[in-house]
Design a protein around this motif. Structure first.
Motif, PDB file in Angstrom:
ATOM      1  N   TYR A 266     -16.259  -3.647  17.068  1.00 12.62           N
ATOM      2  CA  TYR A 266     -15.055  -3.471  16.251  1.00 12.62           C
ATOM      3  C   TYR A 266     -14.054  -2.528  16.927  1.00 12.62           C
ATOM      4  O   TYR A 266     -14.373  -1.371  17.203  1.00 12.62           O
ATOM      5  CB  TYR A 266     -15.458  -2.914  14.876  1.00 12.62           C
ATOM      6  CG  TYR A 266     -14.287  -2.744  13.944  1.00 12.62           C
ATOM      7  CD1 TYR A 266     -13.481  -3.832  13.613  1.00 12.62           C
ATOM      8  CD2 TYR A 266     -13.965  -1.500  13.408  1.00 12.62           C
ATOM      9  CE1 TYR A 266     -12.394  -3.673  12.778  1.00 12.62           C
ATOM     10  CE2 TYR A 266     -12.881  -1.341  12.561  1.00 12.62           C
ATOM     11  CZ  TYR A 266     -12.095  -2.432  12.257  1.00 12.62           C
ATOM     12  OH  TYR A 266     -11.016  -2.286  11.433  1.00 12.62           O
ATOM     13  N   PRO A 267     -12.833  -3.010  17.194  1.00  8.96           N
ATOM     14  CA  PRO A 267     -11.801  -2.150  17.794  1.00  8.96           C
ATOM     15  C   PRO A 267     -11.175  -1.239  16.736  1.00  8.96           C
ATOM     16  O   PRO A 267     -10.809  -1.704  15.652  1.00  8.96           O
ATOM     17  CB  PRO A 267     -10.746  -3.144  18.308  1.00  8.96           C
ATOM     18  CG  PRO A 267     -11.334  -4.518  18.157  1.00  8.96           C
ATOM     19  CD  PRO A 267     -12.350  -4.406  17.060  1.00  8.96           C
TER      20      PRO A 267
ATOM     21  N   PRO B 165       1.779  -3.275  10.376  1.00  8.46           N
ATOM     22  CA  PRO B 165       2.402  -4.428   9.716  1.00  8.46           C
ATOM     23  C   PRO B 165       2.036  -5.768  10.354  1.00  8.46           C
ATOM     24  O   PRO B 165       1.832  -6.756   9.655  1.00  8.46           O
ATOM     25  CB  PRO B 165       3.904  -4.159   9.869  1.00  8.46           C
ATOM     26  CG  PRO B 165       4.018  -2.698  10.128  1.00  8.46           C
ATOM     27  CD  PRO B 165       2.764  -2.272  10.809  1.00  8.46           C
ATOM     28  N   SER B 166       1.914  -5.804  11.681  1.00  8.55           N
ATOM     29  CA  SER B 166       1.638  -7.088  12.342  1.00  8.55           C
ATOM     30  C   SER B 166       0.154  -7.444  12.359  1.00  8.55           C
ATOM     31  O   SER B 166      -0.230  -8.483  12.883  1.00  8.55           O
ATOM     32  CB  SER B 166       2.167  -7.050  13.776  1.00  8.55           C
ATOM     33  OG  SER B 166       1.581  -5.956  14.451  1.00  8.55           O
ATOM     34  N   MET B 167      -0.683  -6.558  11.776  1.00  9.34           N
ATOM     35  CA  MET B 167      -2.119  -6.838  11.725  1.00  9.34           C
ATOM     36  C   MET B 167      -2.653  -6.522  10.327  1.00  9.34           C
ATOM     37  O   MET B 167      -3.235  -5.457  10.096  1.00  9.34           O
ATOM     38  CB  MET B 167      -2.874  -6.003  12.775  1.00  9.34           C
ATOM     39  CG  MET B 167      -2.432  -6.283  14.201  1.00  9.34           C
ATOM     40  SD  MET B 167      -3.345  -5.316  15.413  1.00  9.34           S
ATOM     41  CE  MET B 167      -4.953  -6.097  15.315  1.00  9.34           C
ATOM     42  N   PRO B 168      -2.461  -7.450   9.371  1.00 10.55           N
ATOM     43  CA  PRO B 168      -2.861  -7.169   7.986  1.00 10.55           C
ATOM     44  C   PRO B 168      -4.323  -6.723   7.901  1.00 10.55           C
ATOM     45  O   PRO B 168      -5.194  -7.349   8.488  1.00 10.55           O
ATOM     46  CB  PRO B 168      -2.682  -8.525   7.284  1.00 10.55           C
ATOM     47  CG  PRO B 168      -1.793  -9.332   8.169  1.00 10.55           C
ATOM     48  CD  PRO B 168      -1.960  -8.822   9.559  1.00 10.55           C
ATOM     49  N   GLY B 169      -4.545  -5.607   7.184  1.00  6.48           N
ATOM     50  CA  GLY B 169      -5.922  -5.117   7.026  1.00  6.48           C
ATOM     51  C   GLY B 169      -6.345  -4.129   8.092  1.00  6.48           C
ATOM     52  O   GLY B 169      -7.433  -3.559   8.026  1.00  6.48           O
ATOM     53  N   GLU B 170      -5.482  -3.896   9.088  1.00  2.39           N
ATOM     54  CA  GLU B 170      -5.812  -2.929  10.136  1.00  2.39           C
ATOM     55  C   GLU B 170      -4.904  -1.702  10.022  1.00  2.39           C
ATOM     56  O   GLU B 170      -3.756  -1.812   9.598  1.00  2.39           O
ATOM     57  CB  GLU B 170      -5.658  -3.563  11.524  1.00  2.39           C
ATOM     58  CG  GLU B 170      -6.783  -4.511  11.869  1.00  2.39           C
ATOM     59  CD  GLU B 170      -8.138  -3.813  11.983  1.00  2.39           C
ATOM     60  OE1 GLU B 170      -8.238  -2.750  12.613  1.00  2.39           O
ATOM     61  OE2 GLU B 170      -9.111  -4.325  11.405  1.00  2.39           O
TER      62      GLU B 170
ATOM     63  N   ALA C 216     -16.308 -11.414  24.961  1.00  6.30           N
ATOM     64  CA  ALA C 216     -15.009 -12.070  24.797  1.00  6.30           C
ATOM     65  C   ALA C 216     -14.196 -11.287  23.781  1.00  6.30           C
ATOM     66  O   ALA C 216     -14.735 -10.823  22.769  1.00  6.30           O
ATOM     67  CB  ALA C 216     -15.192 -13.504  24.321  1.00  6.30           C
ATOM     68  N   TYR C 217     -12.915 -11.111  24.065  1.00  7.27           N
ATOM     69  CA  TYR C 217     -12.045 -10.318  23.195  1.00  7.27           C
ATOM     70  C   TYR C 217     -11.179 -11.241  22.345  1.00  7.27           C
ATOM     71  O   TYR C 217     -10.268 -11.882  22.829  1.00  7.27           O
ATOM     72  CB  TYR C 217     -11.158  -9.398  24.041  1.00  7.27           C
ATOM     73  CG  TYR C 217     -10.630  -8.186  23.297  1.00  7.27           C
ATOM     74  CD1 TYR C 217     -10.099  -8.283  22.009  1.00  7.27           C
ATOM     75  CD2 TYR C 217     -10.660  -6.919  23.876  1.00  7.27           C
ATOM     76  CE1 TYR C 217      -9.625  -7.179  21.332  1.00  7.27           C
ATOM     77  CE2 TYR C 217     -10.179  -5.797  23.208  1.00  7.27           C
ATOM     78  CZ  TYR C 217      -9.663  -5.943  21.940  1.00  7.27           C
ATOM     79  OH  TYR C 217      -9.175  -4.846  21.285  1.00  7.27           O
ATOM     80  N   ASN C 218     -11.531 -11.303  21.071  1.00  4.39           N
ATOM     81  CA  ASN C 218     -10.776 -12.047  20.058  1.00  4.39           C
ATOM     82  C   ASN C 218      -9.570 -11.152  19.700  1.00  4.39           C
ATOM     83  O   ASN C 218      -9.654 -10.302  18.850  1.00  4.39           O
ATOM     84  CB  ASN C 218     -11.734 -12.227  18.866  1.00  4.39           C
ATOM     85  CG  ASN C 218     -11.186 -13.021  17.716  1.00  4.39           C
ATOM     86  OD1 ASN C 218     -11.415 -12.654  16.567  1.00  4.39           O
ATOM     87  ND2 ASN C 218     -10.509 -14.089  17.968  1.00  4.39           N
ATOM     88  N   VAL C 219      -8.447 -11.372  20.402  1.00  2.77           N
ATOM     89  CA  VAL C 219      -7.382 -10.365  20.412  1.00  2.77           C
ATOM     90  C   VAL C 219      -6.528 -10.345  19.139  1.00  2.77           C
ATOM     91  O   VAL C 219      -6.656 -11.204  18.266  1.00  2.77           O
ATOM     92  CB  VAL C 219      -6.472 -10.521  21.649  1.00  2.77           C
ATOM     93  CG1 VAL C 219      -7.272 -10.353  22.923  1.00  2.77           C
ATOM     94  CG2 VAL C 219      -5.729 -11.858  21.618  1.00  2.77           C
TER      95      VAL C 219
ATOM     96  N   LEU D 167     -15.554  -8.881  20.803  1.00  2.00           N
ATOM     97  CA  LEU D 167     -14.732  -7.784  20.306  1.00  2.00           C
ATOM     98  C   LEU D 167     -13.779  -8.403  19.299  1.00  2.00           C
ATOM     99  O   LEU D 167     -12.999  -9.295  19.659  1.00  2.00           O
ATOM    100  CB  LEU D 167     -13.943  -7.127  21.440  1.00  2.00           C
ATOM    101  CG  LEU D 167     -14.794  -6.484  22.546  1.00  2.00           C
ATOM    102  CD1 LEU D 167     -15.072  -7.479  23.662  1.00  2.00           C
ATOM    103  CD2 LEU D 167     -14.109  -5.252  23.116  1.00  2.00           C
ATOM    104  N   THR D 168     -13.843  -7.960  18.041  1.00  2.00           N
ATOM    105  CA  THR D 168     -13.016  -8.621  17.035  1.00  2.00           C
ATOM    106  C   THR D 168     -12.655  -7.718  15.858  1.00  2.00           C
ATOM    107  O   THR D 168     -13.499  -6.981  15.344  1.00  2.00           O
ATOM    108  CB  THR D 168     -13.697  -9.903  16.498  1.00  2.00           C
ATOM    109  OG1 THR D 168     -12.824 -10.498  15.523  1.00  2.00           O
ATOM    110  CG2 THR D 168     -15.057  -9.632  15.866  1.00  2.00           C
ATOM    111  N   HIS D 169     -11.381  -7.809  15.451  1.00  2.00           N
ATOM    112  CA  HIS D 169     -10.930  -7.084  14.267  1.00  2.00           C
ATOM    113  C   HIS D 169     -11.525  -7.663  12.993  1.00  2.00           C
ATOM    114  O   HIS D 169     -11.460  -7.038  11.945  1.00  2.00           O
ATOM    115  CB  HIS D 169      -9.399  -7.110  14.194  1.00  2.00           C
ATOM    116  CG  HIS D 169      -8.762  -6.306  15.279  1.00  2.00           C
ATOM    117  ND1 HIS D 169      -8.627  -4.937  15.200  1.00  2.00           N
ATOM    118  CD2 HIS D 169      -8.278  -6.660  16.492  1.00  2.00           C
ATOM    119  CE1 HIS D 169      -8.064  -4.493  16.317  1.00  2.00           C
ATOM    120  NE2 HIS D 169      -7.845  -5.509  17.113  1.00  2.00           N
TER     121      HIS D 169
END
Ligand code: PBG
Ligand code: ZN
Length: 328
Positions: free
Chosen positions: A33-34, A50-55, A277-280, A317-319
């Motif tokens: 988790y990043p 704002p560009s990443m809801p929930g982060e 793998a990075y799920n960006v 790797l995933t948000h």
């Protein structure tokens, strides 16, 4: 044997049958988790991205409590991204290698207070005034991102992270020779057990846009195409990964993930090292947005992560890690 002797639907006839014949499984241990940590933030005042809801961007204290919460739900590892105070950024990215920098302090706290595997992103772009991942040579309007001169700075960053207790350092800059530069510096200083997860095939992708908003790391001029890979190239990824392996990388990473599943697969086939793998950010945000407006349902989250696993990733790797711990 053909139909009617062979019937593929037998393998799908009940939930139990489907369960035992499932070829690919997503486990909590697969997820990294990043987490974004911002210097100068008050505790309790996490900032929505704002560009990443929930982060959110967190203070160290808030990040550690959040990490503990996720650890209770089964999370095993995190990767830390830091944001220094804006006015401390300089040409060389000095706050990236300050012994008491934001990432270094965060690593210490996570190692003291949790059992999470702590990975640190090693790069300069969040810390340089120009926003590039390496040092710049400027000449009347023209500029060049210097390779060899950057290596010693990256090695310094990695060493300060290892000293703070990072289990794994993950260079994301795409300079040539950074893995060996980091490995030598770590070994010389007694950190031969710190792992290197190299962003081996990191593409110059537009899917990073939300991340750059999140951590304010967009280059002030130019782009990253002279160091990150051209999205059209697949065979070149093998050469990148091979060099990283020879230089001493313990884990090879492909980034982004969803638009690069073929690259994940070919690295998995070609090398015996673990593949990450990075799920960006862009991959996260487009799915979140689709769910928010009702075009998609939450099921697409696990379906897309499974596709990354099926392509050959051992680690993702995933948000979305925070969203799915209760569901897998
Ligand atoms: C910077 C860095 C980037 C990401 C991780 N480290 C962006 C970039 O290269 O501009 C992207 C992460 C994401 O989009 O989720 N070295
Ligand atoms: Zn960078």
């Amino acid at each position: 044997m053909n139909f009617p002797d062979t019937r593929m639907r037998r393998l799908r006839k009940s939930p139990e049958i489907r369960d035992i014949f499932r070829e690919t499984k997503l486990n909590k241990e697969d997820l990294i988790y990043p987490i974004f940590i911002k210097e100068g933030l008050e505790n309790g005042a996490k900032e929505a991205i704002p560009s990443m809801p929930g982060e959110y961007r967190y203070s160290i204290d808030d990040a550690v409590s959040y990490g503990k919460e996720l650890e209770k739900k089964g999370l095993k590892s995190i990767i830390i991204f830091g944001m220094p105070l804006e006015d401390t950024k300089d040409e060389m990215g000095s706050p990236a290698f300050a012994k008491d920098g934001i990432v270094q302090e965060a690593i210490k706290r996570f190692k003291q207070e949790t059992n999470l595997v702590v990975i640190s992103d090693v790069c300069l772009c969040q810390y340089t005034s120009h926003g590039h991942c390496g040092l710049l040579k400027e000449n009347t309007g023209e500029f060049e991102v210097l390779n060899d001169e950057t290596l010693e700075y990256l090695a310094k960053v990695a060493l300060t992270h290892a000293e703070a207790g990072a289990d794994i350092v993950a260079p994301s800059d795409m300079m040539d020779g950074r893995v060996i530069a980091i490995r030598e510096t770590l070994d010389k200083n007694g950190y031969e057990n710190t792992l290197i997860m190299s962003y081996s095939a990191k593409y110059a992708s537009s899917f990073y846009t939300p991340f750059r908003d999140a951590v304010c790391s967009a280059p002030t001029k130019g782009d990253r195409k002279s160091y990150q890979m051209d999205p059209t190239n697949a065979r070149e990824a093998i050469r990148e990964a091979e060099l990283d392996m020879i230089e001493g990388a313990d884990v090879l990473m492909v980034k982004p993930a969803l638009a690069y599943l073929d690259i994940i697969k070919s690295l998995k086939d070609e090398f015996d090292l673990p593949i990450a793998a990075y799920n960006v950010s862009g991959e996260y945000s487009m799915i979140k947005a689709g769910i928010e407006v009702g075009y998609l349902t939450e099921d697409v989250i696990i379906e897309s992560l499974i596709s990354i696993k099926r392509a050959g990733a051992d680690l993702i790797l995933t948000h979305f890690a925070k969203d799915i711990l209760d569901k897998i």
